[in-house]
Scaffold this motif. Structure first.
Motif, PDB file in Angstrom:
ATOM      1  N   ALA A  15       1.122  -1.340   0.193  1.00  0.00           N
ATOM      2  CA  ALA A  15      -0.361  -0.114   0.451  1.00  0.00           C
ATOM      3  C   ALA A  15       0.612   1.382  -0.059  1.00  0.00           C
ATOM      4  O   ALA A  15       1.805   0.615   0.958  1.00  0.00           O
ATOM      5  CB  ALA A  15      -0.999  -0.063   1.293  1.00  0.00           C
ATOM      6  N   PRO A  16       0.661   2.341  -0.714  1.00  0.00           N
ATOM      7  CA  PRO A  16       1.828   3.533  -0.944  1.00  0.00           C
ATOM      8  C   PRO A  16       0.715   4.270  -0.067  1.00  0.00           C
ATOM      9  O   PRO A  16       0.009   4.419   0.896  1.00  0.00           O
ATOM     10  CB  PRO A  16       1.030   4.323  -1.937  1.00  0.00           C
ATOM     11  CG  PRO A  16      -0.463   3.539  -2.504  1.00  0.00           C
ATOM     12  CD  PRO A  16      -0.519   2.014  -1.893  1.00  0.00           C
ATOM     13  N   GLY A  17       1.911   4.734   0.880  1.00  0.00           N
ATOM     14  CA  GLY A  17       1.485   6.225   1.618  1.00  0.00           C
ATOM     15  C   GLY A  17       1.338   6.068   2.983  1.00  0.00           C
ATOM     16  O   GLY A  17       1.853   4.089   3.727  1.00  0.00           O
ATOM     17  N   PRO A  18       1.379   5.904   4.438  1.00  0.00           N
ATOM     18  CA  PRO A  18       0.985   4.955   5.375  1.00  0.00           C
ATOM     19  C   PRO A  18       0.515   4.683   6.134  1.00  0.00           C
ATOM     20  O   PRO A  18      -0.701   4.145   5.297  1.00  0.00           O
ATOM     21  CB  PRO A  18       1.010   6.909   6.887  1.00  0.00           C
ATOM     22  CG  PRO A  18      -0.245   7.320   5.584  1.00  0.00           C
ATOM     23  CD  PRO A  18       0.802   6.864   4.847  1.00  0.00           C
ATOM     24  N   CYS A  19       0.260   3.941   7.385  1.00  0.00           N
ATOM     25  CA  CYS A  19      -0.465   2.561   7.488  1.00  0.00           C
ATOM     26  C   CYS A  19      -0.523   2.980   8.996  1.00  0.00           C
ATOM     27  O   CYS A  19       0.164   3.551   9.723  1.00  0.00           O
ATOM     28  CB  CYS A  19       0.238   1.474   7.217  1.00  0.00           C
ATOM     29  SG  CYS A  19       1.380   0.774   8.474  1.00  0.00           S
ATOM     30  N   LEU A  20      -1.689   2.496   9.552  1.00  0.00           N
ATOM     31  CA  LEU A  20      -1.765   2.757  11.131  1.00  0.00           C
ATOM     32  C   LEU A  20      -2.270   1.186  11.555  1.00  0.00           C
ATOM     33  O   LEU A  20      -2.627   0.431  11.140  1.00  0.00           O
ATOM     34  CB  LEU A  20      -3.498   3.573  11.189  1.00  0.00           C
ATOM     35  CG  LEU A  20      -3.588   5.289   9.855  1.00  0.00           C
ATOM     36  CD1 LEU A  20      -5.102   5.530  10.696  1.00  0.00           C
ATOM     37  CD2 LEU A  20      -1.904   5.765  10.927  1.00  0.00           C
ATOM     38  N   LEU A  21      -2.145   1.684  13.042  1.00  0.00           N
ATOM     39  CA  LEU A  21      -1.399   0.017  14.081  1.00  0.00           C
ATOM     40  C   LEU A  21      -2.369   0.709  14.683  1.00  0.00           C
ATOM     41  O   LEU A  21      -1.833   1.331  15.363  1.00  0.00           O
ATOM     42  CB  LEU A  21      -0.560  -0.885  14.075  1.00  0.00           C
ATOM     43  CG  LEU A  21      -0.105  -1.098  14.897  1.00  0.00           C
ATOM     44  CD1 LEU A  21      -0.797  -2.949  14.716  1.00  0.00           C
ATOM     45  CD2 LEU A  21       1.141  -1.626  15.618  1.00  0.00           C
ATOM     46  N   PRO A  67      -6.994   0.026  -1.571  1.00  0.00           N
ATOM     47  CA  PRO A  67      -8.261  -0.827  -1.078  1.00  0.00           C
ATOM     48  C   PRO A  67      -8.472  -1.763  -1.895  1.00  0.00           C
ATOM     49  O   PRO A  67      -9.476  -2.437  -1.451  1.00  0.00           O
ATOM     50  CB  PRO A  67      -9.754   0.507  -2.352  1.00  0.00           C
ATOM     51  CG  PRO A  67      -8.913   0.641  -3.360  1.00  0.00           C
ATOM     52  CD  PRO A  67      -7.254   0.536  -2.545  1.00  0.00           C
ATOM     53  N   CYS A  68      -7.336  -2.709  -2.021  1.00  0.00           N
ATOM     54  CA  CYS A  68      -8.097  -4.082  -2.217  1.00  0.00           C
ATOM     55  C   CYS A  68      -8.013  -4.929  -1.519  1.00  0.00           C
ATOM     56  O   CYS A  68      -6.873  -4.742  -1.008  1.00  0.00           O
ATOM     57  CB  CYS A  68      -6.912  -4.275  -3.499  1.00  0.00           C
ATOM     58  SG  CYS A  68      -7.249  -3.443  -5.094  1.00  0.00           S
ATOM     59  N   LEU A  69      -8.680  -5.915  -1.518  1.00  0.00           N
ATOM     60  CA  LEU A  69      -8.561  -6.804  -0.017  1.00  0.00           C
ATOM     61  C   LEU A  69      -7.564  -7.901  -0.551  1.00  0.00           C
ATOM     62  O   LEU A  69      -7.328  -8.388  -1.305  1.00  0.00           O
ATOM     63  CB  LEU A  69      -9.876  -7.415   0.105  1.00  0.00           C
ATOM     64  CG  LEU A  69     -10.979  -6.287   0.671  1.00  0.00           C
ATOM     65  CD1 LEU A  69     -12.461  -7.443   1.631  1.00  0.00           C
ATOM     66  CD2 LEU A  69     -10.542  -5.508   2.144  1.00  0.00           C
ATOM     67  N   GLY A  71      -8.783   3.688   1.022  1.00  0.00           N
ATOM     68  CA  GLY A  71      -7.696   1.989   1.924  1.00  0.00           C
ATOM     69  C   GLY A  71      -8.651   0.869   2.585  1.00  0.00           C
ATOM     70  O   GLY A  71     -10.448   0.764   2.292  1.00  0.00           O
ATOM     71  N   LYS A  72      -8.394   0.230   2.756  1.00  0.00           N
ATOM     72  CA  LYS A  72      -8.986  -0.922   3.949  1.00  0.00           C
ATOM     73  C   LYS A  72      -8.659  -0.796   5.638  1.00  0.00           C
ATOM     74  O   LYS A  72      -7.285  -0.805   5.638  1.00  0.00           O
ATOM     75  CB  LYS A  72      -8.517  -2.475   2.901  1.00  0.00           C
ATOM     76  CG  LYS A  72      -7.187  -2.931   3.657  1.00  0.00           C
ATOM     77  CD  LYS A  72      -6.963  -4.016   2.293  1.00  0.00           C
ATOM     78  CE  LYS A  72      -5.804  -4.479   2.460  1.00  0.00           C
ATOM     79  NZ  LYS A  72      -4.158  -3.933   0.983  1.00  0.00           N
ATOM     80  N   ARG A  73      -9.295  -1.628   6.375  1.00  0.00           N
ATOM     81  CA  ARG A  73      -8.502  -2.137   7.821  1.00  0.00           C
ATOM     82  C   ARG A  73      -8.849  -3.701   7.991  1.00  0.00           C
ATOM     83  O   ARG A  73     -10.178  -4.182   7.241  1.00  0.00           O
ATOM     84  CB  ARG A  73     -10.150  -1.754   8.209  1.00  0.00           C
ATOM     85  CG  ARG A  73      -9.520  -1.751   9.807  1.00  0.00           C
ATOM     86  CD  ARG A  73     -10.839  -0.737  10.655  1.00  0.00           C
ATOM     87  NE  ARG A  73     -11.957  -0.771  10.614  1.00  0.00           N
ATOM     88  CZ  ARG A  73     -12.981  -1.525  10.996  1.00  0.00           C
ATOM     89  NH1 ARG A  73     -13.182  -2.274  11.375  1.00  0.00           N
ATOM     90  NH2 ARG A  73     -14.956  -1.250   9.798  1.00  0.00           N
ATOM     91  N   ILE A  74      -8.034  -3.992   8.621  1.00  0.00           N
ATOM     92  CA  ILE A  74      -8.041  -4.900   8.925  1.00  0.00           C
ATOM     93  C   ILE A  74      -7.811  -5.775  10.527  1.00  0.00           C
ATOM     94  O   ILE A  74      -7.372  -4.642  11.036  1.00  0.00           O
ATOM     95  CB  ILE A  74      -6.412  -6.334   7.839  1.00  0.00           C
ATOM     96  CG1 ILE A  74      -6.603  -5.748   6.786  1.00  0.00           C
ATOM     97  CG2 ILE A  74      -6.265  -7.441   8.496  1.00  0.00           C
ATOM     98  CD1 ILE A  74      -5.794  -6.560   5.866  1.00  0.00           C
ATOM     99  N   VAL A  75      -8.622  -6.269  10.725  1.00  0.00           N
ATOM    100  CA  VAL A  75      -9.191  -6.706  12.565  1.00  0.00           C
ATOM    101  C   VAL A  75      -8.449  -8.218  12.529  1.00  0.00           C
ATOM    102  O   VAL A  75      -9.463  -9.174  11.895  1.00  0.00           O
ATOM    103  CB  VAL A  75     -10.122  -5.717  12.769  1.00  0.00           C
ATOM    104  CG1 VAL A  75     -10.373  -6.343  14.543  1.00  0.00           C
ATOM    105  CG2 VAL A  75     -10.391  -5.021  12.589  1.00  0.00           C
TER     106      VAL A  75
END
Length: 140
Positions: free
Chosen positions: A57-63, A81-83, A117-121
Motif C-alpha cells: 500500500a502506498p502511504g502510511p499505515c495505522l496500527l 483499497p484491494c483486499l 483504503g482498507k482495515r484488517i482486524v
C-alpha cells in the motif's frame, strides 16, 4: 489501547516494540495475564500485517491494539483499497505465507473496505494454548 502511524520499512520493528509495550502494560497496569505464547502470536500478527501494509500500500499505515473479550485485537489500516487474498497452502512456495499464517493463528480475522483504503482486524486469544493441549489435542 495503543496506536501508531508508520511510514517506512524500519517501522516493522517499531510496530513489534509497540506490541510488546502494550502487552507489558496490559499485564502490569491492568492485571491481565498474557502467556508467552499469546505475546509471541500478537507480535507475529503485528509484524505480518504491518509488513503487508508497507509492502503493498502506498502511504502510511495505522496500527492499533486493544484488549477485548479475552483477546488482543490488532487493527491495521492502509491506503490500498484491494483486499488481500490468502493463497492456497503450498509448502513449495517460497514466501507470501504471511496472511495464511495470520489467519491460522488468530481467533478471528476480518477485512473491511473503508472510504479510503482498507482495515484488517485480527484477534489473538490470550490463552495459554489456543490450538490444543500438551498431548496434542486439536479440538477447539
Amino acid at each position: 489501547m495503543a496506536s501508531a502511524a508508520f511510514q517506512g520499512s524500519e517501522d516493522i520493528a517499531e510496530a513489534r516494540h509497540l506490541a510488546r509495550s502494550f502487552l507489558t502494560d496490559l499485564q502490569k497496569m491492568h492485571g491481565v495475564p498474557v502467556p508467552d505464547h499469546a505475546a509471541g502470536m500478537v507480535q507475529l500478527v503485528v509484524s505480518e500485517l504491518v509488513t503487508n501494509a508497507r509492502k503493498y500500500a502506498p502511504g502510511p499505515c495505522l496500527l492499533s491494539l486493544e484488549a477485548a473479550d479475552g483477546a488482543v485485537e490488532v487493527t491495521v489500516w492502509d491506503s490500498e483499497p484491494c483486499l488481500p487474498v490468502a493463497q492456497t497452502t503450498d509448502p513449495n512456495r517460497v514466501g507470501r505465507h504471511g496472511l495464511e499464517i495470520v489467519m491460522a493463528v488468530c481467533r478471528s480475522f476480518e477485512m473491511h473496505r473503508e472510504p479510503v483504503g482498507k482495515r484488517i482486524v485480527a484477534a489473538v486469544a490470550l490463552t495459554e494454548n489456543p490450538i490444543g493441549d500438551e498431548a496434542g489435542d486439536q479440538t477447539c
